[in-house]
Design a protein around this motif. Structure first.
Motif, PDB file in Angstrom:
ATOM      1  N   THR A 114     -11.805 -19.292   3.753  1.00 22.23           N
ATOM      2  CA  THR A 114     -11.162 -18.152   4.410  1.00 22.23           C
ATOM      3  C   THR A 114     -11.771 -16.826   3.963  1.00 22.23           C
ATOM      4  OG1 THR A 114      -9.103 -19.410   4.585  1.00 22.23           O
ATOM      5  CG2 THR A 114      -8.948 -17.023   4.845  1.00 22.23           C
ATOM      6  N   ILE A 115     -12.025 -16.685   2.675  1.00 22.56           N
ATOM      7  CA  ILE A 115     -12.622 -15.436   2.182  1.00 22.56           C
ATOM      8  C   ILE A 115     -14.019 -15.238   2.759  1.00 22.56           C
ATOM      9  CG2 ILE A 115     -13.487 -14.241   0.133  1.00 22.56           C
ATOM     10  CD1 ILE A 115     -11.161 -15.437  -1.430  1.00 22.56           C
ATOM     11  N   LEU A 143     -14.046 -10.663  -2.951  1.00 24.07           N
ATOM     12  CA  LEU A 143     -12.965 -10.042  -2.195  1.00 24.07           C
ATOM     13  C   LEU A 143     -12.351  -8.887  -2.975  1.00 24.07           C
ATOM     14  CD1 LEU A 143     -11.114 -10.088   0.284  1.00 24.07           C
ATOM     15  CD2 LEU A 143      -9.679 -11.756  -0.923  1.00 24.07           C
ATOM     16  N   ALA A 144     -12.158  -9.085  -4.278  1.00 25.03           N
ATOM     17  CA  ALA A 144     -11.595  -8.027  -5.109  1.00 25.03           C
ATOM     18  C   ALA A 144     -12.508  -6.810  -5.131  1.00 25.03           C
ATOM     19  CB  ALA A 144     -11.357  -8.548  -6.526  1.00 25.03           C
ATOM     20  N   LEU A 152     -11.876 -25.479   6.173  1.00 25.14           N
ATOM     21  CA  LEU A 152     -10.524 -25.180   6.640  1.00 25.14           C
ATOM     22  C   LEU A 152     -10.283 -23.683   6.546  1.00 25.14           C
ATOM     23  CD1 LEU A 152      -7.714 -26.303   7.499  1.00 25.14           C
ATOM     24  CD2 LEU A 152      -7.142 -26.394   5.059  1.00 25.14           C
ATOM     25  N   ARG A 153     -10.065 -23.045   7.694  1.00 24.56           N
ATOM     26  CA  ARG A 153      -9.761 -21.625   7.691  1.00 24.56           C
ATOM     27  C   ARG A 153      -8.902 -21.281   8.906  1.00 24.56           C
ATOM     28  NH1 ARG A 153     -12.139 -18.414  11.350  1.00 24.56           N
ATOM     29  NH2 ARG A 153     -14.142 -18.931  12.320  1.00 24.56           N
ATOM     30  N   PRO A 154      -8.239 -20.101   8.891  1.00 26.84           N
ATOM     31  CA  PRO A 154      -7.417 -19.692  10.032  1.00 26.84           C
ATOM     32  C   PRO A 154      -8.261 -19.485  11.289  1.00 26.84           C
ATOM     33  CG  PRO A 154      -6.874 -18.409   8.076  1.00 26.84           C
ATOM     34  CD  PRO A 154      -8.123 -19.156   7.762  1.00 26.84           C
ATOM     35  N   PRO A 202     -16.992 -10.331   6.109  1.00 28.62           N
ATOM     36  CA  PRO A 202     -17.721  -9.491   7.085  1.00 28.62           C
ATOM     37  C   PRO A 202     -16.806  -8.623   7.948  1.00 28.62           C
ATOM     38  CG  PRO A 202     -18.487 -11.780   7.140  1.00 28.62           C
ATOM     39  CD  PRO A 202     -17.232 -11.766   6.331  1.00 28.62           C
ATOM     40  N   ARG A 203     -15.526  -8.942   7.995  1.00 30.69           N
ATOM     41  CA  ARG A 203     -14.582  -8.197   8.830  1.00 30.69           C
ATOM     42  C   ARG A 203     -13.922  -7.029   8.084  1.00 30.69           C
ATOM     43  NH1 ARG A 203     -12.482 -12.293  12.938  1.00 30.69           N
ATOM     44  NH2 ARG A 203     -13.695 -14.184  12.553  1.00 30.69           N
ATOM     45  N   LEU A 204     -14.166  -6.924   6.786  1.00 34.29           N
ATOM     46  CA  LEU A 204     -13.487  -5.909   5.980  1.00 34.29           C
ATOM     47  C   LEU A 204     -14.267  -4.609   5.923  1.00 34.29           C
ATOM     48  CD1 LEU A 204     -12.216  -7.978   2.899  1.00 34.29           C
ATOM     49  CD2 LEU A 204     -10.873  -7.159   4.849  1.00 34.29           C
TER      50      LEU A 204
END
Length: 571
Positions: free
Chosen positions: A313-314, A220-221, A182-184, A319-321
């Motif tokens: 989601t993370i 992510l952090a 489940l992700r956006p 890869p987009r950050l």
């Protein structure tokens, strides 16, 4: 082969993973408990149904598997209500069998008749009658699937005579346990990445919805150079092996958590529905990711609200950050977190052996308890001492009443933990008010051989209520407790018991208590005049507490004011 409804229901729930059913036997569930007797499900006999519901909730929350409780019509089922509310709000997959009078008496105001649906539909993910014998397996399976998939309580209402009815039980209804990703959407993921890449500073706020995504939160952090603040319920999942952890926000939180959220350009909320709006930043950009769309923007206005599992989601986001290089925001938060931890340690120090601070007790427990111990804590101050002074190491587990805020939750929930994990150390941190509310189930610990270790923070008062009254500028009223000698009471009930009134005796007693076989109780006389200090003290709180001081002096209680200042501000 025909079977009774009772036999079909317990077979369906056992196949869904249930191992125990908590309750008190009697009239309208006698045929159900007889079916349990013939099954592999263990019946656990409690002395009060509320304790049974709390125990079932503790078991289900900690294992993630189905737990059962069952009650007779009228008072039997009603006694479960508070424990069911607590378990449901904790997200524990519990099935309650709520029985009712015989169908021939429904609607005639028969003794003990009541409308179970009206009571339980407000605190369940599923609440249905078995209206026909052929529905037995289907309804039981639906209840189990709802409890497991939606993480809450499911209620099956059965008239007493229905349990005896026969059914062919032809269709093989069974529970499905899917694991979707489940992700956006891609467009939403692009918008999320752009917002984070443009931000100067980000603080992550992780909740219980991130419990299975701790490694992803750390990744992510690291990419965002973001400090990680967590909710109180997420402590055990987010704190361990997390170099970016800086504690909590909220009234039970610490300064580093509050300041890191306030100073950030973006507050990134991951799987949290933290209710106190005053701890969200005013006028700041809040981004929220939650698996439940109904939670988005419920607590604070959000600039971007996305539906997704935190871990999924993370993984799609990383890869987009564009990794951030500047760690100034993070370094400042980590420095404050180190200071917060030193302050907690200092609050646990004591100079007078005759005055035992509850923080001292919790700090020592943290040092002496097993590395994989399971802890529960009563709503009120024991919950604070757990959250602030016990170390989450990835093996320990914690359960407190943070959403329902009930008294007397700790040792009933610990009963469920001890039943599910018989080889692990289970410790209940109890207030004296909470302990004395449901003392009857001390007998359950002995009868059912549940080796719970009970620690009583005995301050002869409803301490958290007393603190609330004082902070509001009121004289504390009606909070005194005239307690028994809990250690002697434990011995009478068949438990080992220890009583400590001097700090010099604490460590030896605690070691003996933890090493004892079977259930045991440690009663520690702790300082009554102990404030739970929030991360930031407002001018209004200072004024209100000062007003209490004036009123107390005028009421002839100057000694209490001196103790309040000495024990909380001058240490």
């Amino acid at each position: 082969m025909t079977r009774t409804v009772a036999e079909v229901v317990i077979d369906a729930l056992q196949k869904a993973g249930a191992k125990r059913c908590w309750g008190i036997v009697g009239d309208t569930i006698n045929h159900f408990t007889d079916a349990i007797r013939k099954s592999d499900v263990r019946w656990v006999h409690v002395r009060h149904e509320e304790a049974g519901a709390l125990a079932a909730g503790g078991e289900a929350y900690m294992t993630g598997e189905l737990a059962l409780c069952a009650g007779t019509c009228g008072p039997g089922s009603l006694h479960f209500v508070n424990g069911i509310f607590e378990s449901h709000r904790n997200g524990a997959p519990v099935v309650l069998i709520a029985s009712d009078v015989a169908r021939t008496e429904v609607g005639l105001n028969f003794p003990q008749e009541l409308d179970q649906r009206k009571i339980y539909e407000q605190t369940s993910v599923f609440c249905e009658y078995i209206s026909h014998p052929e529905q037995a397996r289907r309804i039981a399976t639906q209840a189990a699937q709802a409890a497991l998939s939606k993480r809450g309580v499911a209620v099956i209402i059965v008239n007493g005579d229905m349990f005896t009815q026969k059914t062919e039980d032809r269709l093989a209804w069974h529970v499905h346990r899917p694991a979707p990703v489940l992700r956006p959407s891609d467009a939403e993921m692009t918008a999320l990445a752009e917002a984070l890449n443009k931000a100067g500073t980000v603080t992550i706020y992780a909740g219980i919805g991130a419990r299975e995504a701790a490694p992803q939160v750390v990744k992510l952090a690291a990419a965002l150079k973001a400090p990680v603040v967590h909710t109180s319920r997420a402590k055990e999942f987010i704190e361990p092996e997390n170099p970016f952890n800086i504690g909590m926000t909220g009234i039970l939180g610490n300064r580093a958590g509050v300041e890191a959220i306030d100073a950030a350009d973006i507050m990134l909320c991951l799987g949290t529905d933290f209710a106190w709006t005053q701890f969200y930043p005013e006028g700041k950009h809040v981004i929220q990711i939650d698996s439940d769309a109904a939670h988005l923007g419920r607590r604070a206005p959000v600039g971007l609200g996305l539906v997704g599992d935190v871990g999924d989601t993370i993984e799609a986001l990383l890869p987009r950050l564009q990794p951030l290089e500047d760690s100034t925001h993070l370094d400042k938060a980590l420095k404050q977190w180190a200071e917060d931890q030193r302050a907690y340690e200092k609050s646990a120090e004591g100079k007078d052996p005759a005055l035992i601070h509850p923080q001292t007790v919790a700090h020592m427990l943290d040092r002496l308890a097993a590395e994989d111990a399971l802890f529960t804590a009563d709503g009120g101050s024991p919950m604070v001492w757990l959250l602030r002074h016990l170390t989450a190491n990835g093996n320990r587990r914690f359960l407190t009443s943070l959403l329902h805020g009930t008294m007397a939750n700790a040792y009933p929930q610990a009963m469920g933990l001890a039943a599910a994990y018989p080889r692990r150390q289970v410790i209940a941190m109890c207030g004296d008010g909470g302990m004395s509310m449901l003392m009857g189930d001390l007998l359950t610990l002995v009868q059912e051989k549940l080796p719970v270790k009970l620690l009583i923070f005995n301050n002869s008062s409803l301490g958290f209520v007393e603190m609330e009254q004082r902070v509001e500028g009121l004289l504390d009223s009606y909070t005194d407790l005239q307690n028994p000698d809990f250690a002697r009471l434990a011995e009478v009930c068949g438990l080992r018991g220890w009583k400590v009134e001097n700090a010099n005796d604490l460590e030896g007693a605690m070691q003996s208590w933890l090493a004892a076989e079977g259930p045991a109780l440690l009663d520690v006389k702790v300082n009554r005049v102990e404030l739970v200090m929030p991360p930031k003290v407002t001018a209004g709180q200072v004024a209100s507490t000062a007003l209490f001081g004036v009123k107390a002096v005028l009421d002839g209680r100057a000694g209490e004011v001196v103790s309040l200042l000495r024990d909380n501000f001058l240490r």
